[in-house]
Scaffold this motif. Structure first.
Motif, PDB file in Angstrom:
ATOM      1  N   MET A 284      38.578  41.450  43.567  1.00  0.00           N
ATOM      2  CA  MET A 284      39.697  41.166  44.348  1.00  0.00           C
ATOM      3  C   MET A 284      40.025  42.422  44.968  1.00  0.00           C
ATOM      4  SD  MET A 284      41.176  38.063  44.391  1.00  0.00           S
ATOM      5  CE  MET A 284      39.499  37.376  44.518  1.00  0.00           C
ATOM      6  N   GLU A 285      39.263  43.415  45.503  1.00  0.00           N
ATOM      7  CA  GLU A 285      39.236  44.636  46.449  1.00  0.00           C
ATOM      8  C   GLU A 285      39.204  44.235  47.670  1.00  0.00           C
ATOM      9  OE1 GLU A 285      37.199  47.796  44.872  1.00  0.00           O
ATOM     10  OE2 GLU A 285      38.406  48.063  43.086  1.00  0.00           O
TER      11      GLU A 285
ATOM     12  N   THR B  49      32.754  32.438  47.771  1.00  0.00           N
ATOM     13  CA  THR B  49      31.794  32.243  46.918  1.00  0.00           C
ATOM     14  C   THR B  49      32.336  31.366  45.780  1.00  0.00           C
ATOM     15  OG1 THR B  49      30.355  34.057  47.176  1.00  0.00           O
ATOM     16  CG2 THR B  49      29.952  33.265  45.144  1.00  0.00           C
ATOM     17  N   THR B  50      33.451  31.859  45.227  1.00  0.00           N
ATOM     18  CA  THR B  50      34.161  30.730  44.121  1.00  0.00           C
ATOM     19  C   THR B  50      34.482  29.615  44.772  1.00  0.00           C
ATOM     20  OG1 THR B  50      35.011  32.960  43.159  1.00  0.00           O
ATOM     21  CG2 THR B  50      36.111  30.810  42.439  1.00  0.00           C
ATOM     22  N   ASP B  51      35.173  29.521  45.623  1.00  0.00           N
ATOM     23  CA  ASP B  51      35.043  28.065  46.327  1.00  0.00           C
ATOM     24  C   ASP B  51      33.810  27.485  46.521  1.00  0.00           C
ATOM     25  OD1 ASP B  51      36.048  25.968  47.852  1.00  0.00           O
ATOM     26  OD2 ASP B  51      36.665  26.864  49.492  1.00  0.00           O
TER      27      ASP B  51
ATOM     28  N   LYS C   6      35.870  44.330  37.835  1.00  0.00           N
ATOM     29  CA  LYS C   6      36.613  45.333  38.605  1.00  0.00           C
ATOM     30  C   LYS C   6      37.813  45.329  38.835  1.00  0.00           C
ATOM     31  CE  LYS C   6      32.388  47.701  40.394  1.00  0.00           C
ATOM     32  NZ  LYS C   6      31.158  46.688  39.666  1.00  0.00           N
ATOM     33  N   VAL C   7      38.605  44.549  37.636  1.00  0.00           N
ATOM     34  CA  VAL C   7      40.117  44.510  37.767  1.00  0.00           C
ATOM     35  C   VAL C   7      40.825  45.834  37.418  1.00  0.00           C
ATOM     36  CG1 VAL C   7      42.433  43.165  36.878  1.00  0.00           C
ATOM     37  CG2 VAL C   7      39.944  42.129  37.226  1.00  0.00           C
ATOM     38  N   THR C   8      41.542  46.111  38.410  1.00  0.00           N
ATOM     39  CA  THR C   8      42.233  47.524  38.515  1.00  0.00           C
ATOM     40  C   THR C   8      44.065  47.240  38.121  1.00  0.00           C
ATOM     41  OG1 THR C   8      40.744  48.637  39.915  1.00  0.00           O
ATOM     42  CG2 THR C   8      42.668  49.784  39.502  1.00  0.00           C
ATOM     43  N   TYR C   9      44.633  46.194  38.914  1.00  0.00           N
ATOM     44  CA  TYR C   9      45.925  45.823  38.781  1.00  0.00           C
ATOM     45  C   TYR C   9      46.182  44.517  38.208  1.00  0.00           C
ATOM     46  CZ  TYR C   9      47.071  50.301  41.421  1.00  0.00           C
ATOM     47  OH  TYR C   9      47.355  51.433  41.637  1.00  0.00           O
ATOM     48  N   PRO C  10      47.157  44.274  37.605  1.00  0.00           N
ATOM     49  CA  PRO C  10      47.685  43.125  37.365  1.00  0.00           C
ATOM     50  C   PRO C  10      47.810  42.048  38.225  1.00  0.00           C
ATOM     51  CG  PRO C  10      48.824  44.465  35.908  1.00  0.00           C
ATOM     52  CD  PRO C  10      48.004  45.559  37.033  1.00  0.00           C
ATOM     53  N   GLU C  11      48.248  42.574  39.498  1.00  0.00           N
ATOM     54  CA  GLU C  11      48.461  41.728  40.651  1.00  0.00           C
ATOM     55  C   GLU C  11      46.954  40.996  41.254  1.00  0.00           C
ATOM     56  OE1 GLU C  11      51.597  44.507  40.488  1.00  0.00           O
ATOM     57  OE2 GLU C  11      49.475  44.586  40.120  1.00  0.00           O
ATOM     58  N   GLN C  12      45.851  41.535  40.953  1.00  0.00           N
ATOM     59  CA  GLN C  12      44.637  41.118  41.322  1.00  0.00           C
ATOM     60  C   GLN C  12      44.511  39.989  40.269  1.00  0.00           C
ATOM     61  OE1 GLN C  12      42.455  44.687  40.616  1.00  0.00           O
ATOM     62  NE2 GLN C  12      42.383  45.206  42.878  1.00  0.00           N
ATOM     63  N   VAL C  13      44.640  39.684  39.409  1.00  0.00           N
ATOM     64  CA  VAL C  13      44.699  38.898  38.139  1.00  0.00           C
ATOM     65  C   VAL C  13      45.520  37.432  38.511  1.00  0.00           C
ATOM     66  CG1 VAL C  13      45.113  37.975  36.112  1.00  0.00           C
ATOM     67  CG2 VAL C  13      44.000  40.279  36.394  1.00  0.00           C
ATOM     68  N   SER C  14      46.948  38.104  39.120  1.00  0.00           N
ATOM     69  CA  SER C  14      47.520  37.030  39.644  1.00  0.00           C
ATOM     70  C   SER C  14      47.143  36.325  40.855  1.00  0.00           C
ATOM     71  CB  SER C  14      49.055  37.630  40.148  1.00  0.00           C
ATOM     72  OG  SER C  14      49.656  38.267  38.688  1.00  0.00           O
ATOM     73  N   ALA C  15      46.386  37.097  41.861  1.00  0.00           N
ATOM     74  CA  ALA C  15      45.916  36.534  43.045  1.00  0.00           C
ATOM     75  C   ALA C  15      44.811  35.612  42.582  1.00  0.00           C
ATOM     76  CB  ALA C  15      45.332  37.981  43.908  1.00  0.00           C
ATOM     77  N   PHE C  16      44.055  35.999  41.534  1.00  0.00           N
ATOM     78  CA  PHE C  16      42.942  35.037  41.045  1.00  0.00           C
ATOM     79  C   PHE C  16      43.385  33.580  40.672  1.00  0.00           C
ATOM     80  CE2 PHE C  16      39.066  33.747  38.860  1.00  0.00           C
ATOM     81  CZ  PHE C  16      38.001  33.849  40.052  1.00  0.00           C
ATOM     82  N   VAL C  17      44.424  33.960  39.958  1.00  0.00           N
ATOM     83  CA  VAL C  17      45.341  32.589  39.499  1.00  0.00           C
ATOM     84  C   VAL C  17      45.736  31.717  40.666  1.00  0.00           C
ATOM     85  CG1 VAL C  17      47.518  31.744  38.139  1.00  0.00           C
ATOM     86  CG2 VAL C  17      46.088  33.788  37.191  1.00  0.00           C
TER      87      VAL C  17
ATOM     88  N   LEU D 186      44.230  31.696  43.354  1.00  0.00           N
ATOM     89  CA  LEU D 186      43.039  30.820  44.078  1.00  0.00           C
ATOM     90  C   LEU D 186      42.856  29.642  43.314  1.00  0.00           C
ATOM     91  CD1 LEU D 186      40.548  30.777  45.709  1.00  0.00           C
ATOM     92  CD2 LEU D 186      39.640  32.508  44.305  1.00  0.00           C
ATOM     93  N   LEU D 187      42.893  29.690  41.824  1.00  0.00           N
ATOM     94  CA  LEU D 187      42.346  28.679  41.044  1.00  0.00           C
ATOM     95  C   LEU D 187      43.417  27.756  41.184  1.00  0.00           C
ATOM     96  CD1 LEU D 187      40.963  30.520  37.846  1.00  0.00           C
ATOM     97  CD2 LEU D 187      39.636  29.717  39.822  1.00  0.00           C
ATOM     98  N   GLU D 188      44.480  28.103  41.194  1.00  0.00           N
ATOM     99  CA  GLU D 188      45.602  26.784  41.144  1.00  0.00           C
ATOM    100  C   GLU D 188      45.600  26.077  42.579  1.00  0.00           C
ATOM    101  OE1 GLU D 188      49.762  28.689  39.271  1.00  0.00           O
ATOM    102  OE2 GLU D 188      49.270  29.126  41.281  1.00  0.00           O
TER     103      GLU D 188
END
Length: 430
Positions: A154-155, A165-167, A189-200, A202-204
């Motif tokens: 997510m950088e 690619t995920t899509d 390569k996750v560095t910040y929790p916000e990157q995890v939130s962004a991926f969530v 995307l999946l939503e």
């Protein structure tokens, strides 16, 4: 029948009710954050194959290459045992089970890689092809139990490409029969929790676009940066990442080489048993405990190729690292080459077969209140049953032999391994 003892109390029932009311929010938070292990099978390893190299024959090819390595460098149980230091009473059994596993199910978890290992020219086409081939493999019964992709992170520099690619991949799965039960996505390569939130998010969005159940898509978080372990404010960022996943996180995977390099560890010392690696994985393990998120060790980049002497040396290294990880409760790792698979399974099978009888007898004694020379707690009974179930799932143990020694069905073992919160008293079926 003796006279019943009179019991007196001093507190009104309202006291207990008041305490329960004051802890209602905590009770709900415990249930939400710490649901316990999901009780599903955890693969013993993850293999990743570049997206441009993955094809319909990849899984069988890895199994055949692993068998060929055994044929060339350890053609019988005695020679394999001599390389790895297996006990005489385990040699034939472990060797036979390894060969059978390579023939039947050489890979338990495969990730088509669109990150570091990817060298293709048309990522859209490769992602669509991966979706089609994985769908076909599940339809034909030739898939690994778990399969999916590792997308780019997510950088900013690669974010749009990772999202696309995920899509493309997920859309391709839906177009070719639907999302398989064994689908796994890996966010690197996750560095910040916000990157995890962004991926969530995307999946939503994908779930909403296709009318899928909310939360259908989960993912693993790959820990490859120092900031994912210790944030700038001194907190354990990995614990916050699990929360940021909003129940979608299924695993934390340690990235041996990126993480080591991030800390300045020189290339010659980048390994899964380096003190820096132990520290990171210990933090991951504590952060994940009770959450249902599983921890995976990394890999070794020493490949068992070339002369027999070198292959044996690489096998001993890989076997030792795998056994070390298992003793530390890291039940999964990454394998980078077909030649690693024989020693992955040898280490796993030896680990479970060495302790099988003692674990089965201890669990049986606990379940039947028979006592013995070890006084086990309910939590240890849970660990014993989990150990036996892991052994069964990977092929190290047979259901019949576990049944014979424990006197329990699979269903009874499952109840011991994953009891309801606050209820570790589980009876057998017999």
């Amino acid at each position: 029948m003796g006279q019943q003892e009179k019991v007196s109390t001093s507190l009104a029932g309202a006291v207990s009710e008041g305490i329960s009311a004051s802890l209602a929010a905590v009770d709900a938070e415990l249930d939400r954050r710490y649901p316990g292990d999901p009780g599903t099978r955890q693969p013993v390893h993850t293999v990743y194959v570049p997206g441009n190299a993955f094809d319909a024959g990849t899984i069988r090819s890895w199994g055949d290459q692993a068998l060929a390595a055994l044929d060339e460098h350890a053609p019988d149980a005695a020679s394999f045992a001599a390389v790895l230091g297996l006990a005489d009473d385990l040699a034939e059994d472990v060797y036979g089970r390894v060969r059978a596993k390579l023939e039947r199910e050489p890979i338990e978890d495969l990730r088509v890689d669109f990150e570091d290992g990817y060298a293709g020219q048309d990522e859209d086409a490769d992602a669509a092809r991966a979706a089609r081939l994985i769908s076909e493999a599940y339809a034909k019964g030739t898939a690994a139990p778990y399969m999916g992709i590792r997308m780019k992170c997510m950088e900013a520099a690669v974010r749009d490409r990772g999202i696309r690619t995920t899509d493309v991949f997920l859309t391709g799965l839906l177009e070719n029969g639907g999302l398989p039960d064994g689908l796994v996505l890996t966010l690197p390569k996750v560095t910040y929790p916000e990157q995890v939130s962004a991926f969530v998010r995307l999946l939503e969005a994908f779930e909403q676009a296709h009318g899928l159940d909310a939360g259908r898509l989960g993912f693993e978080i790959q820990i490859e940066t120092s900031q994912s372990i210790l944030a700038s404010d001194g907190t354990a960022a990995v614990a916050r990442m699990i929360g940021a996943a909003e129940g979608r996180a299924t695993g934390l995977h340690y990235g041996t080489f990126d993480y080591s390099a991030c800390l300045g560890v020189s290339a010659a010392y980048q390994a899964s048993d380096h003190p820096a690696a132990d520290h990171a994985k210990a933090i991951m393990q504590v952060a994940a405990a009770g959450t249902g998120v599983r921890v995976s060790d990394g890999s070794t980049n020493v490949l068992p190729v070339g002369s027999t002497d070198h292959v044996h040396e690489a096998w001993r290294l890989h076997y030792g690292l795998t056994r070390r990880a298992l003793s530390r409760a890291y039940y999964q790792g990454w394998d980078m080459h077909p030649g690693h698979i024989p020693t992955r399974y040898a280490a796993v099978f030896a680990f479970y077969r060495e302790g099988f009888e003692a674990a089965a007898k201890r669990l049986s004694a606990y379940a039947n209140h028979a006592g013995g020379d070890v006084m086990d707690e309910p939590a240890t009974a849970k660990a014993l049953s989990s150990y036996l179930l892991r052994g069964i799932d990977c092929g190290a143990l047979d259901t019949a032999e576990v049944d014979a020694l424990t006197g329990m069905t699979r269903a009874a073992l499952d109840r011991f391994a994953a009891p309801r919160r606050g209820d570790l008293t589980v009876t057998t079926d017999r």
